[in-house]
Scaffold this motif. Structure first.
Motif, PDB file in Angstrom:
ATOM      1  N   LEU A 157       0.851  -1.194   0.000  1.00 52.51           N
ATOM      2  CA  LEU A 157       0.000   0.000   0.000  1.00 52.51           C
ATOM      3  C   LEU A 157       0.883   1.238   0.000  1.00 52.51           C
ATOM      4  O   LEU A 157       1.960   1.261   0.600  1.00 52.51           O
ATOM      5  N   ARG A 158       0.407   2.283  -0.671  1.00 50.79           N
ATOM      6  CA  ARG A 158       1.103   3.562  -0.641  1.00 50.79           C
ATOM      7  C   ARG A 158       1.023   4.160   0.761  1.00 50.79           C
ATOM      8  O   ARG A 158       0.088   3.890   1.516  1.00 50.79           O
ATOM      9  N   SER A 167     -10.376  -1.349   4.998  1.00 49.59           N
ATOM     10  CA  SER A 167     -10.798  -1.515   3.604  1.00 49.59           C
ATOM     11  C   SER A 167     -10.830  -0.188   2.862  1.00 49.59           C
ATOM     12  O   SER A 167     -10.552  -0.141   1.654  1.00 49.59           O
ATOM     13  N   ALA A 168     -11.157   0.901   3.568  1.00 52.05           N
ATOM     14  CA  ALA A 168     -11.146   2.219   2.925  1.00 52.05           C
ATOM     15  C   ALA A 168      -9.726   2.614   2.526  1.00 52.05           C
ATOM     16  O   ALA A 168      -9.490   3.121   1.417  1.00 52.05           O
ATOM     17  N   LEU A 169      -8.765   2.380   3.420  1.00 53.04           N
ATOM     18  CA  LEU A 169      -7.375   2.692   3.100  1.00 53.04           C
ATOM     19  C   LEU A 169      -6.846   1.765   2.003  1.00 53.04           C
ATOM     20  O   LEU A 169      -6.091   2.199   1.118  1.00 53.04           O
ATOM     21  N   TYR A 170      -7.237   0.509   2.037  1.00 52.99           N
ATOM     22  CA  TYR A 170      -6.843  -0.430   0.985  1.00 52.99           C
ATOM     23  C   TYR A 170      -7.383   0.035  -0.365  1.00 52.99           C
ATOM     24  O   TYR A 170      -6.650   0.056  -1.370  1.00 52.99           O
ATOM     25  N   ARG A 184      -1.317  -0.884  -4.217  1.00 55.62           N
ATOM     26  CA  ARG A 184      -0.477  -0.700  -5.404  1.00 55.62           C
ATOM     27  C   ARG A 184      -0.784  -1.736  -6.492  1.00 55.62           C
ATOM     28  O   ARG A 184      -0.670  -1.460  -7.684  1.00 55.62           O
ATOM     29  N   GLY A 185      -1.095  -2.966  -6.084  1.00 55.74           N
ATOM     30  CA  GLY A 185      -1.329  -4.025  -7.047  1.00 55.74           C
ATOM     31  C   GLY A 185      -0.060  -4.609  -7.627  1.00 55.74           C
ATOM     32  O   GLY A 185      -0.111  -5.388  -8.595  1.00 55.74           O
ATOM     33  N   ASP A 194       2.292  -8.288  -2.626  1.00 55.13           N
ATOM     34  CA  ASP A 194       1.348  -8.651  -1.574  1.00 55.13           C
ATOM     35  C   ASP A 194       0.991  -7.387  -0.791  1.00 55.13           C
ATOM     36  O   ASP A 194       1.800  -6.465  -0.680  1.00 55.13           O
ATOM     37  N   ALA A 195      -0.197  -7.357  -0.246  1.00 52.59           N
ATOM     38  CA  ALA A 195      -0.625  -6.182   0.512  1.00 52.59           C
ATOM     39  C   ALA A 195      -1.329  -6.624   1.784  1.00 52.59           C
ATOM     40  O   ALA A 195      -2.234  -7.470   1.744  1.00 52.59           O
ATOM     41  N   THR A 196      -0.905  -6.053   2.912  1.00 55.21           N
ATOM     42  CA  THR A 196      -1.540  -6.321   4.195  1.00 55.21           C
ATOM     43  C   THR A 196      -1.722  -5.011   4.936  1.00 55.21           C
ATOM     44  O   THR A 196      -0.799  -4.197   5.014  1.00 55.21           O
ATOM     45  N   ILE A 197      -2.925  -4.819   5.467  1.00 53.67           N
ATOM     46  CA  ILE A 197      -3.178  -3.671   6.330  1.00 53.67           C
ATOM     47  C   ILE A 197      -3.929  -4.150   7.563  1.00 53.67           C
ATOM     48  O   ILE A 197      -4.895  -4.915   7.466  1.00 53.67           O
TER      49      ILE A 197
END
Length: 337
Positions: A294-295, A316-319, A324-325, A328-331
């Protein structure tokens, strides 16, 4: 079952039958009755058709999970459409903006064990839906002082996630671990899973000592970046230490403090000196931790009344706005209650 969400981009009606069938089969596999699986079909049909009809498309994220005495399916529905001016109004049966019966959102809410929605005009909408194998199961409230949700998504095309997280509850507090294995795919996944196993076994209380322990136990892996955030109820303090680019912020209202991590790679090279940062622990704080999937240029104050929302809606709003796509992305988002 794992912590990772599957993601579908919904931009064509031809995808809807496929997604309904896949989640229907998942529901049956989890032990849902045929009737409950059929109710799940209705929820998916309404979500996906609304995405296309009102937003021109969006993303559907889902995963299976075991929570206490029930199996469940968790769903996030995200779009960047025109948004909804009055979310409370649209949940009333009979209200429609498109000459239909106006029962879609109301049906989703009735058939779900948990339904949440957040929207802003011109920004879009995020929805969270939890469907348990029994419709009457209530959602337990947190008794730990921490209300937490996390969202992990694989690098596109990968079957395994190179990110990971774990929360360990102690007698006098709790510890949060968030890690990101170098790169993506199987080797990154193995590195972060080894680190989580080490974190679970570690008895250290100081996050710098925890990271050193993890470092010693993942030296044969590809390596990772990681941050540990610990709360001590007795001293009423957060203690945070990180190595690498896990972004960590703690909000008090709309004011926030960003934690700066050390350079290095856990399992390969870490600084000789590691010190934890200590800040006061207070009710109503929000902690956000995420990987570089994520940015980092975001601010909760840009989203109207978002701090009043649940951790899942915030995550989910921040995601939605910042994924970035390309990895992998985790928040992970936690609220002190």
């Amino acid at each position: 079952m794992d912590n990772t969400f599957s993601v579908y981009r919904i931009d064509d009606r031809s995808l809807i039958p496929f997604i309904k069938r896949e989640i229907h089969n998942l529901a049956l596999h989890l032990g849902f009755t045929p009737h409950r699986a059929a109710e799940t079909d209705i929820i998916i049909a309404e979500l996906t058709s609304n995405l296309i009809k009102y937003a021109g498309g969006g993303d559907l994220l889902y995963r299976s999970n075991h929570n206490g005495n029930c199996n469940e399916i968790e769903i996030y529905c995200l779009d960047k459409g025109v948004g909804i001016e009055n979310t409370a109004r649209i949940m009333n049966d009979g209200y429609s903006t498109s000459s239909t019966l106006g029962q879609g959102i109301g049906a989703i809410k009735r058939l779900s064990n948990d339904f949440q929605i957040y929207s802003m005009k011109g920004w879009g909408t995020v929805q969270y839906i939890k469907i348990c194998d029994k419709s009457e199961i209530s959602i337990p409230s947190s008794v730990t002082g921490l209300d937490l949700s996390a969202l992990s998504v694989n690098y596109p095309g990968e079957r395994l996630c190179g990110d990971g997280y774990h929360v360990k509850y102690l007698r006098n507090g709790f510890q949060i671990f968030t890690g990101d294995g170098l790169g993506h795919g199987m080797h990154a996944h193995e590195a972060v899973q080894q680190s989580i196993r080490a974190f679970k076994q570690c008895t250290e209380k100081n996050p710098a000592a925890v990271l050193r322990y993890v470092h010693e136990h993942v030296k044969k892996s590809r390596g990772l970046v990681a941050t540990v955030a610990c709360v001590d109820y007795e001293t009423e303090s957060w203690n945070i230490c990180g190595i690498g680019n896990i972004n960590t912020r703690i909000y008090n209202g709309l004011e926030n403090k960003t934690y700066t991590a050390y350079n290095g790679i856990v399992g390969h090279n870490i600084p000789r000196t590691l010190n934890s940062t200590s800040i006061p622990y207070q009710k109503h704080q929000i902690i956000v931790m995420h990987s570089d999937g994520l940015r980092t240029r975001w601010n909760l104050s840009d989203l109207s009344s978002i701090i009043k929302q649940s951790p899942g809606i915030i995550a989910s709003a921040l995601y939605k706005d910042n994924v970035r796509g390309t990895d992998d992305a985790t928040i992970l988002v936690g609220k002190i209650i």
